[in-house]
Design a protein around this motif. Structure first.
Motif, short mmCIF file in Angstrom:
data_model
loop_
_atom_site.label_atom_id
_atom_site.label_comp_id
_atom_site.label_asym_id
_atom_site.label_seq_id
_atom_site.Cartn_x
_atom_site.Cartn_y
_atom_site.Cartn_z
N ASN A 19 0.83 -1.21 0.00
CA ASN A 19 0.00 0.00 0.00
C ASN A 19 0.86 1.26 0.00
O ASN A 19 0.41 2.33 -0.43
N ALA A 20 2.10 1.13 0.51
CA ALA A 20 3.02 2.27 0.57
C ALA A 20 3.89 2.35 -0.69
O ALA A 20 4.84 3.13 -0.72
N GLY A 21 3.59 1.53 -1.70
CA GLY A 21 4.30 1.61 -2.97
C GLY A 21 5.52 0.73 -3.08
O GLY A 21 6.31 0.86 -4.02
N ILE A 22 5.69 -0.19 -2.12
CA ILE A 22 6.87 -1.07 -2.11
C ILE A 22 6.42 -2.50 -2.42
O ILE A 22 5.43 -2.97 -1.88
N GLU A 23 7.17 -3.17 -3.27
CA GLU A 23 6.86 -4.56 -3.64
C GLU A 23 8.03 -5.44 -3.18
O GLU A 23 8.94 -5.74 -3.96
N PRO A 24 8.01 -5.87 -1.91
CA PRO A 24 9.16 -6.62 -1.40
C PRO A 24 9.17 -8.07 -1.87
O PRO A 24 8.14 -8.63 -2.24
N THR A 25 10.36 -8.65 -1.83
CA THR A 25 10.52 -10.08 -1.96
C THR A 25 10.35 -10.67 -0.57
O THR A 25 10.96 -10.18 0.39
N VAL A 26 9.52 -11.70 -0.41
CA VAL A 26 9.29 -12.30 0.90
C VAL A 26 10.12 -13.56 1.05
O VAL A 26 10.05 -14.47 0.23
N ILE A 27 10.93 -13.60 2.11
CA ILE A 27 11.70 -14.79 2.46
C ILE A 27 11.52 -15.00 3.96
O ILE A 27 11.93 -14.17 4.77
N VAL A 28 10.87 -16.10 4.33
CA VAL A 28 10.58 -16.36 5.75
C VAL A 28 11.84 -16.86 6.44
O VAL A 28 12.55 -17.73 5.91
N SER A 29 12.11 -16.33 7.62
CA SER A 29 13.38 -16.61 8.30
C SER A 29 13.46 -18.00 8.91
O SER A 29 14.54 -18.57 9.00
N GLY A 30 12.34 -18.52 9.41
CA GLY A 30 12.37 -19.81 10.09
C GLY A 30 12.94 -19.74 11.49
O GLY A 30 13.25 -20.77 12.10
N VAL A 31 13.09 -18.54 12.05
CA VAL A 31 13.65 -18.38 13.40
C VAL A 31 12.68 -18.93 14.44
O VAL A 31 11.47 -18.72 14.36
#
Length: 200
Positions: A19-31
């Motif tokens: 919504n803020a104009g950013i299209e991130p790549t999602v990588i889940v940490s697994g922490v």
């Protein structure tokens, strides 16, 4: 444009950034989030954010020059950190304690520049005022399953929105990522917020 990698599985964080104009790549940490149980809420949120960020920043195959963002949220109620409820019964107990009261939603943010290795981190805090729910409302809300998947057992951007009577501070922080704080962290690492905007 600078690429942002979101080290979180949270759909609410992803949507807030979009919504803020950013299209991130999602990588889940697994922490493993249980490893830091017992810390004060603000410290817990920040340390988990740092662990998630570091775990993803160390991975191979990230976009060139990316910034990696780790976040973690807990509800601070009477000095106790409340993350996601253990189960249905736990969520009911939480709401029985929370209703008619206020808590502080604390979200740790950690940002790593994969080019320089520099790290910027801080915690955002927003006070949330809860409605005085009836037992039937608590049962119905927990019965939807929504509170079982979120820190503090509530949302402000979903079914739980009607049960939040007010917020003192950044609304986005309650959803899971403080955009004003993230902008400050981006600047601290020598970047511009507008570099993160996806092309339109």
């Amino acid at each position: 444009m600078t690429a942002l990698v979101l080290a979180s599985a949270s759909p609410a964080r992803l949507q807030t950034l979009r919504n803020a104009g950013i299209e991130p790549t999602v990588i889940v940490s697994g922490v493993d989030e249980s490893q830091l149980d017992g810390l004060p809420p603000a410290e817990l949120a920040l340390q988990l954010a740092e662990l998630k960020c570091a775990a993803v920043a160390a991975q191979d195959g990230l976009p060139a020059g990316a910034l990696v963002l780790g976040c973690d949220s807990v509800l601070d109620l009477d000095g106790v950190a409340l993350g996601k409820p253990d189960d249905h019964a736990d969520a009911v107990r939480r709401w029985q304690r929370m209703r008619g009261r206020s808590g502080v939603l604390r979200t740790g943010h950690c940002l790593t520049d994969t080019t320089t290795g520099r790290v910027a981190a801080a915690t955002a805090s927003t006070t949330v005022h809860f409605a005085d729910l009836t037992d039937d409302e608590v049962a119905a809300y927990v019965g939807t399953g929504e509170p079982l998947h979120v820190a503090g057992a509530f949302t402000v951007d979903g079914l739980g929105g009607a049960f939040v009577t007010g917020i003192d501070g950044d609304h986005h922080n309650v959803v899971g990522v403080s955009l004003p704080l993230l902008r400050e962290l981006v600047a601290e690492l020598g970047h511009s917020w507008t570099e993160l905007w996806a092309p339109r």
